[in-house]
Design a protein around this motif. Structure first.
Motif, PDB file in Angstrom:
ATOM      1  N   GLN A 111       0.818  -1.208   0.000  1.00 15.04           N
ATOM      2  CA  GLN A 111       0.000   0.000   0.000  1.00 15.04           C
ATOM      3  C   GLN A 111       0.856   1.264   0.000  1.00 15.04           C
ATOM      4  O   GLN A 111       0.483   2.277   0.548  1.00 15.04           O
ATOM      5  CB  GLN A 111      -0.908   0.034   1.220  1.00 15.04           C
ATOM      6  N   THR A 112       2.014   1.205  -0.611  1.00 12.99           N
ATOM      7  CA  THR A 112       2.917   2.346  -0.575  1.00 12.99           C
ATOM      8  C   THR A 112       2.792   3.231  -1.801  1.00 12.99           C
ATOM      9  O   THR A 112       3.441   4.247  -1.893  1.00 12.99           O
ATOM     10  CB  THR A 112       4.371   1.874  -0.435  1.00 12.99           C
ATOM     11  N   ALA A 113       1.973   2.861  -2.753  1.00 11.90           N
ATOM     12  CA  ALA A 113       1.835   3.657  -3.974  1.00 11.90           C
ATOM     13  C   ALA A 113       1.195   5.010  -3.686  1.00 11.90           C
ATOM     14  O   ALA A 113       1.577   6.016  -4.255  1.00 11.90           O
ATOM     15  CB  ALA A 113       1.014   2.896  -4.998  1.00 11.90           C
ATOM     16  N   SER A 114       0.233   5.032  -2.804  1.00  8.08           N
ATOM     17  CA  SER A 114      -0.399   6.304  -2.435  1.00  8.08           C
ATOM     18  C   SER A 114      -0.185   6.538  -0.942  1.00  8.08           C
ATOM     19  O   SER A 114       0.181   5.625  -0.214  1.00  8.08           O
ATOM     20  CB  SER A 114      -1.893   6.261  -2.753  1.00  8.08           C
ATOM     21  N   SER A 115      -0.405   7.756  -0.524  1.00  5.64           N
ATOM     22  CA  SER A 115      -0.210   8.052   0.898  1.00  5.64           C
ATOM     23  C   SER A 115      -1.359   7.415   1.684  1.00  5.64           C
ATOM     24  O   SER A 115      -2.472   7.904   1.685  1.00  5.64           O
ATOM     25  CB  SER A 115      -0.180   9.563   1.130  1.00  5.64           C
ATOM     26  N   SER A 116      -1.078   6.305   2.323  1.00  3.08           N
ATOM     27  CA  SER A 116      -2.103   5.588   3.075  1.00  3.08           C
ATOM     28  C   SER A 116      -1.891   5.801   4.564  1.00  3.08           C
ATOM     29  O   SER A 116      -0.771   5.921   5.033  1.00  3.08           O
ATOM     30  CB  SER A 116      -2.066   4.100   2.739  1.00  3.08           C
ATOM     31  N   VAL A 120      -2.866   7.492  11.395  1.00  2.00           N
ATOM     32  CA  VAL A 120      -1.437   7.829  11.414  1.00  2.00           C
ATOM     33  C   VAL A 120      -0.755   7.204  10.198  1.00  2.00           C
ATOM     34  O   VAL A 120      -1.261   6.245   9.626  1.00  2.00           O
ATOM     35  CB  VAL A 120      -0.758   7.341  12.720  1.00  2.00           C
ATOM     36  N   PRO A 121       0.425   7.725   9.814  1.00  2.00           N
ATOM     37  CA  PRO A 121       1.157   7.128   8.698  1.00  2.00           C
ATOM     38  C   PRO A 121       1.616   5.701   9.032  1.00  2.00           C
ATOM     39  O   PRO A 121       1.700   5.329  10.209  1.00  2.00           O
ATOM     40  CB  PRO A 121       2.374   8.045   8.534  1.00  2.00           C
TER      41      PRO A 121
END
Length: 189
Positions: free
Chosen positions: A145-150, A164-165
């Protein structure tokens, strides 16, 4: 202090119809026919009732004079919260209704808050903009799930849930915005 009806801003406290009101939302309206006016949503400071009213620029409104003073939060007992004046060391106790259920979880012992009063009667409390809290529970990161800011859900030490990140883990100290409970950054202490 008298102000024009079109000078009302959100958060401002005015005296209207013999009571104190806080402006919640404003909308400037210019109808095709007639003069422009300001549509204002007001909330009664004491009872919490809401009122929608129109103010024209030709009208004058009485802006309430509020005294602001710093107090230190000492402790809470049930639904009552005790604060100490930082200059005179006098103590005052405020009810949970005055503080608000959205602000109460962010109170920490020793925290300095600003209490607004009108004619020596406390009407509102303002928290600092941010507080530092520990994460007591954070979900595991889902790989890929690192492609977009999750963001992932996490539970703070005060019982409030926030997002939270992915790099934030249980036990991490973070800075939280007290206005909306959102994550700001990792604490530097």
């Amino acid at each position: 202090m008298k102000i024009n009806g079109n000078a009302i801003r959100p958060g401002m406290v005015i005296e209207h119809q013999g009571r104190l009101w806080r402006a919640v939302k404003i909308q400037h309206t210019q109808p095709g026919k007639g003069g422009a006016y300001l549509q204002v949503e007001l909330k009664d400071i004491r009872s919490g009732t809401k009122l929608n009213d129109r103010f024209r620029s030709s009208e004058t409104v009485e802006r309430a004079r509020l005294d602001q003073k710093d107090y230190q939060f000492i402790f809470s007992e049930g639904d009552m919260f005790t604060f100490m004046d930082t200059e005179t060391y006098d103590q005052i106790t405020l009810s949970g209704d005055l503080i608000g259920e959205d602000q109460a979880p962010y109170l920490q012992e020793g925290m300095t808050v600003t209490i607004e009063s009108h004619d020596d009667d406390p009407i509102a409390m303002q928290l600092p903009d941010t507080v530092a809290l520990d994460i007591v529970e954070a979900d595991a990161v889902v790989k890929g799930q690192t492609a977009s800011s999750s963001y992932k859900p996490a539970l703070l030490e005060n019982g409030v849930r926030t997002l939270v990140p992915p790099h934030i883990e249980t036990g991490t100290r973070v800075i939280i915005n007290t206005a909306d409970g959102s994550y700001v950054e990792r604490a530097k202490d």
